[in-house]
Design a protein around this motif. Sequence first.
Motif, short mmCIF file in Angstrom:
data_model
loop_
_atom_site.label_atom_id
_atom_site.label_comp_id
_atom_site.label_asym_id
_atom_site.label_seq_id
_atom_site.Cartn_x
_atom_site.Cartn_y
_atom_site.Cartn_z
N UNK A 248 0.84 -1.20 0.00
CA UNK A 248 0.00 0.00 0.00
C UNK A 248 0.87 1.24 0.00
N UNK A 249 0.44 2.24 -0.74
CA UNK A 249 1.06 3.56 -0.62
C UNK A 249 0.24 4.37 0.36
N UNK A 250 0.90 5.19 1.14
CA UNK A 250 0.18 6.00 2.13
C UNK A 250 0.54 7.47 1.93
N UNK A 251 -0.47 8.27 1.55
CA UNK A 251 -0.24 9.72 1.42
C UNK A 251 -0.29 10.33 2.81
N UNK A 252 0.89 10.62 3.34
CA UNK A 252 0.97 11.16 4.71
C UNK A 252 0.60 12.64 4.71
N UNK A 253 0.25 13.12 5.90
CA UNK A 253 0.04 14.57 6.05
C UNK A 253 1.31 15.17 6.61
N UNK A 254 1.81 16.21 5.98
CA UNK A 254 3.03 16.86 6.47
C UNK A 254 3.87 17.33 5.31
N UNK A 255 4.87 18.11 5.64
CA UNK A 255 5.77 18.67 4.62
C UNK A 255 7.08 17.89 4.66
N UNK A 256 7.46 17.32 3.53
CA UNK A 256 8.70 16.53 3.49
C UNK A 256 9.82 17.37 2.87
N UNK A 257 10.97 17.30 3.50
CA UNK A 257 12.15 17.99 2.98
C UNK A 257 13.20 16.95 2.63
N UNK A 258 13.73 17.04 1.42
CA UNK A 258 14.77 16.11 0.99
C UNK A 258 16.13 16.67 1.43
N UNK A 259 16.50 16.34 2.66
CA UNK A 259 17.74 16.90 3.20
C UNK A 259 18.98 16.18 2.67
N UNK A 260 18.78 15.21 1.78
CA UNK A 260 19.92 14.60 1.08
C UNK A 260 20.37 15.46 -0.09
N UNK A 261 19.56 16.47 -0.43
CA UNK A 261 19.96 17.40 -1.51
C UNK A 261 20.22 18.77 -0.90
N UNK A 262 21.10 19.53 -1.52
CA UNK A 262 21.46 20.83 -0.95
C UNK A 262 20.26 21.76 -0.88
N UNK A 263 19.48 21.77 -1.96
CA UNK A 263 18.36 22.70 -1.99
C UNK A 263 17.32 22.32 -0.92
N UNK A 264 17.02 21.02 -0.79
CA UNK A 264 16.05 20.57 0.21
C UNK A 264 16.53 20.86 1.63
N UNK A 265 17.81 20.68 1.83
CA UNK A 265 18.40 20.93 3.15
C UNK A 265 18.30 22.41 3.52
N UNK A 266 18.56 23.29 2.54
CA UNK A 266 18.45 24.73 2.81
C UNK A 266 16.99 25.12 3.07
N UNK A 267 16.07 24.54 2.30
CA UNK A 267 14.65 24.84 2.55
C UNK A 267 14.24 24.41 3.95
N UNK A 268 14.70 23.23 4.36
CA UNK A 268 14.35 22.74 5.71
C UNK A 268 14.95 23.66 6.77
#
Length: 298
Positions: A248-268
């Motif tokens: 099953x896929x589960x659409x979670x509630x919340x904001x995910x940040x991809x901290x493995x990428x520089x841009x995601x890490x800066x956004x977080x």
Amino acid sequence: MAMSRKVTKAVFPVAGLGTRFLPATKSIPKEIMSLVDRPLIQYAIDEARAAGIEEFIFVTSRGKGALEDYFDSAPVLEATLKAKNKTDLLNVLQDTDMDSGAIAYIRQREALGLGHAVWCARRLLGNEPFAVILPDDVIAGKKPCLQQMVEAYENTGGNVVAAMEVPKEMTSSYGVLDIQEDMGALVSVKGMVEKPKAEDAPSNLAVIGRYILTPDVLKNLDDHSKGAGGEIQLTDAIAKEIDRSGVYGFRFEGQRYDCGSKSGYLQATVAFGLARDELRDEFLSFLNDIVALGKAAE
Ligand code: UTP
């Protein structure tokens, strides 16, 4: 006998090379990088605890010593803070306490892929369902993501993967779900493809770094077969369960940040900085200034 649906063990695969953050990751593990003042791994541990996890299994590699020290006691530091009556700081340190025996470290000798990393923990996982948390996916939300998933899993059983819609041109960075039935937050899955090109992607519903898995997935990894990018892929091992224990896929509630990428890490970093009462006003005024300066320069 039906398998218990209580999830008490979580695997944290942290054996990757973290090449996107070189040179920083030459000497520090990516998971020790901080959002404001808490390392990524702390957010992952807090989320696991909130979901009822009691055993924390780290799959590590050479050079990750700082991670082990982070969860150890720090007698000199603690004694100094105590002598100076710094109870607030002592309380902050409490979050890093781990009971003896609650945390285990397993080595992945070679970074052969996420599937292989999880497989390395097989002897500690035994024959129970377990969670996998990738600490570089940080998820902010009212209810922690893994807790939402554990609640969904109590009804579904099988395998539950966290999923979110991504722009079509981004599917080549993710495992992508082929949807059998869309039930809203939950979708049943009839296929999974790792890192498909936009034109080959069966949907734009992508898997991110939270999983609840049956132990059968570990057996599916026994043959070490390689998938996308020549890596032993967790996605492929989960996909084998589609017609068996179910996925099953589960659409979670919340904001995910991809901290493995520089841009995601800066956004977080910006989002978590703004979420702090003691920082918000000063930080926001700085951000407003910098944006205004940028606009004036255009
Ligand atoms: P990534 O794909 O982000 O790779 O792995 P990475 O090595 O961490 O980072 P880059 O791409 O080189 O910058 C996703 C997760 O899987 C773990 C990583 O530690 C990360 O948490 N992983 C990946 C392993 O533990 N072992 C592997 O062989 C591969």
